[in-house]
Design an enzyme around this catalytic site. Structure first.
Site, PDB file in Angstrom:
ATOM      1  N   THR A  83       0.857  -1.176   0.000  1.00 18.57           N
ATOM      2  CA  THR A  83       0.000   0.000   0.000  1.00 18.57           C
ATOM      3  C   THR A  83       0.898   1.231   0.000  1.00 18.57           C
ATOM      4  O   THR A  83       2.017   1.171   0.516  1.00 18.57           O
ATOM      5  CB  THR A  83      -0.913   0.036   1.236  1.00 18.57           C
ATOM      6  N   CYS A 197      -2.023   5.129  -5.220  1.00 21.53           N
ATOM      7  CA  CYS A 197      -2.805   4.281  -4.313  1.00 21.53           C
ATOM      8  C   CYS A 197      -2.942   2.958  -5.042  1.00 21.53           C
ATOM      9  O   CYS A 197      -3.247   2.937  -6.244  1.00 21.53           O
ATOM     10  CB  CYS A 197      -4.167   4.889  -4.002  1.00 21.53           C
TER      11      CYS A 197
END
Length: 237
Positions: A83, A197
């Site tokens: 992430t 992202c």
């Protein structure tokens, strides 16, 4: 082949992409029935999300360190945090383990510079777009000029990530919103855009925009494959 450690679940939608891309990458390099040696610890993203949105970053850091140490004890040779946003505590995680952490922004910056891009747009969560842990690293370590959307654009990008993409919802109208945000970044002189992202690549593809996209999920996975096969490449060579 080194064993790849994956700290995932943020969200599991993007973690599944990591697993697919890494295994495909290993197979493309080695052929046959080869696949990646890997260990994944997957956290409960609801817990992470609550810590993020309540500013409880110390608790989030503790969770990341616990997961990373579990991966290290499992026998991984190096670590990926699957992430972008949770690289906010990457330095703290690295200090708590004895195996290398492959930083997602370093893997991304390498490809951006190879493409000759110097001014880059950044999309991600509000935390990634507004704080310095990510864009500051791109600027200070890699000399890139980083541009983020205006406040309205940042809010739209952030909300779509949490309300749709992290839940596996792909909404055509949201793709149009992202395209409009990217057009504004291009108008500001951006030569490319970082999909900062790991869920954004589920919605936006290269054919949707006029400038190069740098998919952090794919680039991070590619860096993991390369690092896992360093010794193997010497044997092959």
């Amino acid at each position: 082949m080194k064993t790849i450690g994956l700290l995932g679940g943020m969200s599991w939608e993007s973690s599944s992409e990591y697993y697919r891309l890494i295994n495909q990458g290993i197979n493309q390099k080695l052929g046959g029935h080869h696949s990646a040696k890997s260990i994944m610890v997957s956290v409960d993203f609801e817990e992470v999300k609550q810590y993020q949105h309540h500013g409880e970053w110390d608790k989030a850091t503790g969770l990341m360190i616990e997961g990373a140490q579990q991966i290290e004890r499992g026998g991984a040779d190096f670590l990926l945090i699957c992430t972008n946003t949770m690289h906010k505590m990457a330095d703290d995680v690295q200090k708590a383990i004895d195996i290398p952490l492959i930083h997602i922004s370093d893997a991304t910056a390498k490809t951006i510079k190879e493409a000759g891009v110097t001014k880059i747009g950044l999309l991600g969560t509000a935390f990634t777009m507004e704080e310095e842990f990510y864009k500051g690293r791109l600027s200070s370590r890699h000399g890139l000029e980083v541009v983020v959307p205006d406040q309205e654009g940042r809010q739209l990008v952030h909300d779509i990530i949490y309300r749709e993409l992290c839940l596996g919802k792909i909404v055509p109208a949201s793709k149009m919103v992202y395209q409009q945000v990217i057009e504004k970044l291009i108008d500001k002189g951006c030569q490319g855009v970082i999909l900062g992202c790991t869920e954004i690549s589920l919605l936006i593809k290269q054919g949707d925009v006029a400038v190069p996209l740098f998919d952090t999920t794919a680039l991070h996975a590619e860096a993991a494959v390369a690092y896992a096969l360093v010794d193997e490449a010497k044997k092959i060579g």
